[in-house]
Design an enzyme around this catalytic site. Structure first.
Site, PDB file in Angstrom:
ATOM      1  N   PHE A   1       0.837  -1.203   0.000  1.00  0.00           N
ATOM      2  CA  PHE A   1       0.000   0.000   0.000  1.00  0.00           C
ATOM      3  C   PHE A   1       0.868   1.248   0.000  1.00  0.00           C
ATOM      4  CE2 PHE A   1      -2.457  -3.306   2.026  1.00  0.00           C
ATOM      5  CZ  PHE A   1      -3.769  -3.091   1.625  1.00  0.00           C
ATOM      6  N   ASP A   2       0.479   2.213  -0.813  1.00  0.00           N
ATOM      7  CA  ASP A   2       1.043   3.543  -0.659  1.00  0.00           C
ATOM      8  C   ASP A   2       0.439   4.122   0.630  1.00  0.00           C
ATOM      9  OD1 ASP A   2       2.286   6.031  -1.336  1.00  0.00           O
ATOM     10  OD2 ASP A   2       0.325   6.755  -1.981  1.00  0.00           O
ATOM     11  N   LYS A   3       1.146   5.029   1.283  1.00  0.00           N
ATOM     12  CA  LYS A   3       0.613   5.578   2.533  1.00  0.00           C
ATOM     13  C   LYS A   3      -0.318   6.761   2.286  1.00  0.00           C
ATOM     14  CE  LYS A   3       2.822   8.497   5.215  1.00  0.00           C
ATOM     15  NZ  LYS A   3       1.857   9.604   5.505  1.00  0.00           N
TER      16      LYS A   3
ATOM     17  N   LYS B   1      10.403   2.127  -4.483  1.00  0.00           N
ATOM     18  CA  LYS B   1       9.112   1.443  -4.347  1.00  0.00           C
ATOM     19  C   LYS B   1       8.996   0.321  -5.376  1.00  0.00           C
ATOM     20  CE  LYS B   1       6.206   5.107  -2.387  1.00  0.00           C
ATOM     21  NZ  LYS B   1       4.940   5.866  -2.529  1.00  0.00           N
TER      22      LYS B   1
ATOM     23  N   VAL C   1      -1.415  -1.176  -4.169  1.00  0.00           N
ATOM     24  CA  VAL C   1      -2.601  -0.334  -4.028  1.00  0.00           C
ATOM     25  C   VAL C   1      -2.155   1.113  -3.860  1.00  0.00           C
ATOM     26  CG1 VAL C   1      -4.756   0.034  -2.775  1.00  0.00           C
ATOM     27  CG2 VAL C   1      -3.735  -2.249  -2.825  1.00  0.00           C
TER      28      VAL C   1
END
Length: 824
Positions: A511-513, A698, A715
């Site tokens: 997940f991206d934050k 990433k 995501v």
């Protein structure tokens, strides 16, 4: 080596998205140019446009030449290749679709074609070898009728008024919906076949009845039951293929040769009935998707000069103002410019609770950047207004609205085959010829064992029926179509069978934050007085007064939340703002000097340093994930405030549900420092937090995760996370409604900006995989069981037909169960 970036829509202005084959052609063409080392896609920074990045040697080629070559190559490709996405009627089932695919693909100039059993054809063609008109004519020759024609790019244009965006045209009248009885011709023919079979069977028991009379009934049953079967068998043979229809026809003819007219008619009756019911069931799933197109109203109330008049939505232009009456559907994507109320967005985003909307006030905003505005100002075509009158400025024309893009992408998804479907297609390719060889060998069994030729031939025909993989051909398409349709109804766009199946195999998600696990905007989380002579309210007044002078995003958040906490309290006015880049600010409040900033601000300011206790208070807040600011009045440290991008309210529950769905590892990837990452992880339930990552890191993290877990999903928002999504098994974008880039970059798009759509999508995918496996077991199991039974003579044509067609209907209706899937 240097780099240059060019907007993709400048080089290839007419492609539907960056996954189009023309992008690969452009990249391949550019990488062959002298001086250019590499070309690839990257997300844009300003307007979220996708860009082409070229790595080049400046001593071999100039930046101007790179840009010129890119535009020339793009123009050449645009002028050479074109695409059509066609919605047609007349495709009866997936086997018929596969036959049409092979037949149409022989046309010169076609680069790629995909035909789905539910009526969608996607074609890419070379304009130097053919044109849109010829492609359309070729398809019409196969008895198909168009319900729409859409052409995403290419300079060749098919006139919409000629091919049915509007009403029926004369040339369309030539194409009926399957035969003389319209869409139900196949079903009616099947019933007539059954009636003739029953009549002939009954008359055969009458003693004085001449044998020719029941035989006539059986021949009539053969005609009506074998009409479509014969038609498709001939089409297949003309292409050198021996499809299931051919096997059934041979078995029926074999039965007639042996004088077993009743069994042959029974075979054709059940086979044609199975086909017709299969067609009916697939049509049901297709209508579920087609219902999306009915969400948008056909007209809108256009406001001009204070007067409202009804116009077609196709006539609306960007910048027009429309009136949306209470309890009616919104006609276009746009921005609320007058009125406040709530809008039911469930048809687009899947949200169960109506979203509050309010007027933007300032109507001079840039419509091109409408998707950057706060969701409370934006509405989408197809959503339902509440009890208040709203006026909306149109931001997107009808053919470019979120709803129209959603419908188009769902339609495109139906033309993409899943891994299981590709396997079954390949299996059939070798299985059918093998069955024919086995049948031929069994015809000569009388040479080896002591039995008449008629018995060997009858057994061979029984095996032919038993071994036909009808159920296998339909097992996957019915489930995939139903799964995609059910997801779309809930606000989840799944782009085809592959992501639908892959999503159900995942055990890890990244997940991206910012904006994914968190709300994406900072909030004032702590107000801590550090002096005995000051209260929280007094400290807050001083901070808000000073920060109000700054236009920094954190300052705006502090002022917004600070005013809310003060609830109307009078705030003094500060002046003489001075900013210290990256450290904080200084301002005057009356005769006092006020400082606000991080610890680094005070390291070099003067000799008045904060005490050890104050430093510990600041660092403790930062360890909890906050961005802290120490406030000093003259020489005295009077307080600390902290802001933080807080987790989404639904994040913890959504991640818990994902764990229950079998996602074992959930990793957060963020550019924020490790302490912030760990703080958010602790609040949301993330299993691992990887902080301090640059965009390229990433991507490396996704590759590492994929090596550990085999399959992983990424995501994010579909824009800045595009490179990481490209490396993941499944890329998932959130809040895709209204965002063209987010819709196009991911394999799966969650239309609503809600994490709780994710467990639903995972659950649906797992259910779809389970049903696909069940269908494969049923379809292959029946074949494996029937072949030895018919070879040994235990089962004859009659039982073989019943088991064969019964299994076909079972897998179809088993797949349709996904339409009723509920997130438990």
């Amino acid at each position: 080596m240097e780099k240059v970036k060019i907007d993709l829509d400048i080089v290839l202005p007419k492609i539907p998205d960056e996954k189009d084959a023309c992008v690969e052609r452009l990249i391949s063409s550019m990488e062959r140019q002298r001086g250019i080392e590499k070309a690839h896609l990257v997300p844009g920074k300003v307007n979220n446009e996708v860009q082409l990045c070229f790595h080049y040697y400046p001593d071999k080629i100039s930046i101007e030449r790179v840009e010129q070559l890119a535009k020339e190559a793009g123009a050449e490709i645009t002028n050479q290749y074109s695409h059509l996405l066609l919605n047609v009627e007349g495709i009866r089932h997936p086997r018929h679709a596969r036959l049409l695919e092979k037949k149409i693909s022989s046309m010169p100039g076609l680069e790629n074609i995909s035909v789905s059993g539910n009526g969608f054809i996607r074609i890419e063609f070379d304009l130097s070898k053919t044109n849109g008109e010829d492609v359309i004519k070729n398809i019409k020759k196969n008895g198909l009728r168009f319900t729409n024609v859409d052409e995403p790019h290419g300079h060749e244009r098919v006139q919409k008024n000629e091919h049915g965006h509007g009403g029926k045209k004369e040339d369309d009248q030539e194409h009926t919906h399957g035969g003389i009885f319209g869409k139900n011709t196949e079903l009616i023919f099947s019933f007539i076949c059954g009636a003739m079979l029953g009549g002939g069977f009954g008359l055969s028991f009458m003693r004085d009845m001449a044998p020719i009379v029941p035989l006539s009934f059986y021949i009539a049953a053969y005609f009506f039951g074998g009409f479509f079967t014969t038609k498709e068998a001939i089409e297949a043979i003309s292409k050198g293929d021996f499809e299931i229809d051919f096997l059934m026809l041979v078995a029926a003819i074999g039965a007639a040769i042996l004088g077993q007219w009743a069994e042959g008619a029974l075979l054709l009756f059940l086979f044609s009935l199975g086909h017709a019911l299969e067609h009916f069931a697939m049509e049901k799933a297709r209508k579920s998707i087609a219902a999306l197109t009915e969400l948008a109203p056909k007209t809108a109330l256009l406001k001009t000069g204070g007067i409202s008049k009804e116009v077609k939505i196709e006539d609306l232009k960007q910048g027009d103002v429309i009136v949306v009456k209470p309890n009616t559907k919104v006609s276009a994507d746009g921005i609320v410019v007058k009125g406040n109320g709530s809008v039911n967005q469930a048809p687009i985003t899947g949200e169960s609770i109506p979203a509050d909307k309010e007027s933007i006030g300032d109507t001079s905003f840039d419509l091109a950047k409408a998707d950057k505005l706060d969701p409370k100002y934006r509405v989408f075509a197809g959503t339902i207004n509440g009890n208040e009158l709203l006026e909306v400025k149109v931001s997107k024309e009808a053919n470019d609205s979120t709803l129209s893009r959603l419908v188009k992408m769902v339609n495109e998804a139906q033309t993409q085959k899943s891994p299981t479907q590709q396997f079954t297609d390949k299996f059939e390719k070798y299985f059918v010829p093998s069955v024919l060889i086995l049948v031929v060998l069994l015809c000569f069994a009388f040479l080896v064992i002591d039995e008449p030729f008629s018995k060997s031939f009858y057994r061979a025909m029984s095996v032919l029926v038993a071994a036909s993989p009808c159920a296998l051909a339909i097992s996957t398409p019915s489930a995939v179509l139903s799964g995609v349709a059910r997801a779309a109804r809930a606000g989840v766009l799944i782009k085809g069978g592959r992501p639908l199946e892959d999503l159900g195999t995942l055990t890890a998600m990244a997940f991206d934050k910012t904006g994914t696990l968190t709300e994406g905007k900072p909030k004032l989380t702590k107000v801590v007085p550090l002096s005995n002579g000051i209260t929280e309210v007094q400290l807050l007044k001083i901070v808000v007064a000073v920060e109000a002078l700054s236009d920094h995003p954190l300052a705006k958040a502090i002022v917004r939340d600070g005013k809310a906490k003060l609830d109307g309290e009078l705030i003094p006015e500060a002046h003489d703002l001075e900013a210290v880049l990256g450290k904080g600010i200084k301002a005057a409040l009356g005769s006092d000097e006020i400082f606000a900033g991080n610890l680094a601000l005070y390291d070099s300011l003067d000799d008045s340093k904060p005490s050890e206790d104050i430093i510990n208070t600041v660092r403790k807040a930062e360890e909890e994930g906050n961005t802290s600011m120490l406030i000093r009045k003259n020489k005295e440290y009077i307080g600390m405030i902290a802001v933080m991008d807080t987790p989404r309210p639904e994040a913890k529950e959504a991640l818990l549900q994902l764990k229950q769905e079998g996602i074992k590892k959930m990793v957060m990837l963020t550019g924020d420092n490790q302490k912030v990452a760990e703080a958010i992880a602790a609040q949301t339930g993330i299993t691992e937090a990887w902080g301090g990552l640059l965009p390229e890191q990433k991507v490396a993290a996704i590759i590492k995760l994929a090596q550990q877990e085999n399959k992983v999903a990424m995501v994010g928002d579909g824009v800045n996370d595009a490179p990481a999504m490209a490396k993941s098994t499944v890329g998932i974008s959130m809040g895709a409604a209204g965002s063209d880039v987010a819709l196009e970059t991911a394999d799966i798009a969650l239309m609503g900006d809600k994490l709780n759509l994710l467990p639903f999508a995972i659950g649906l995918s797992r259910k779809a995989r389970k049903i696909i496996k069940q269908n494969l077991v049923i379809s292959l199991g029946v074949v494996v069981l029937l072949i030895p039974l018919t070879i040994s003579g235990v089962a004859t044509i009659g039982p073989a037909v019943i088991a064969h067609e019964g299994s076909t209907l079972v897998v179809v209706f088993n797949g349709l169960r996904l339409l009723a899937y509920r997130d438990e």
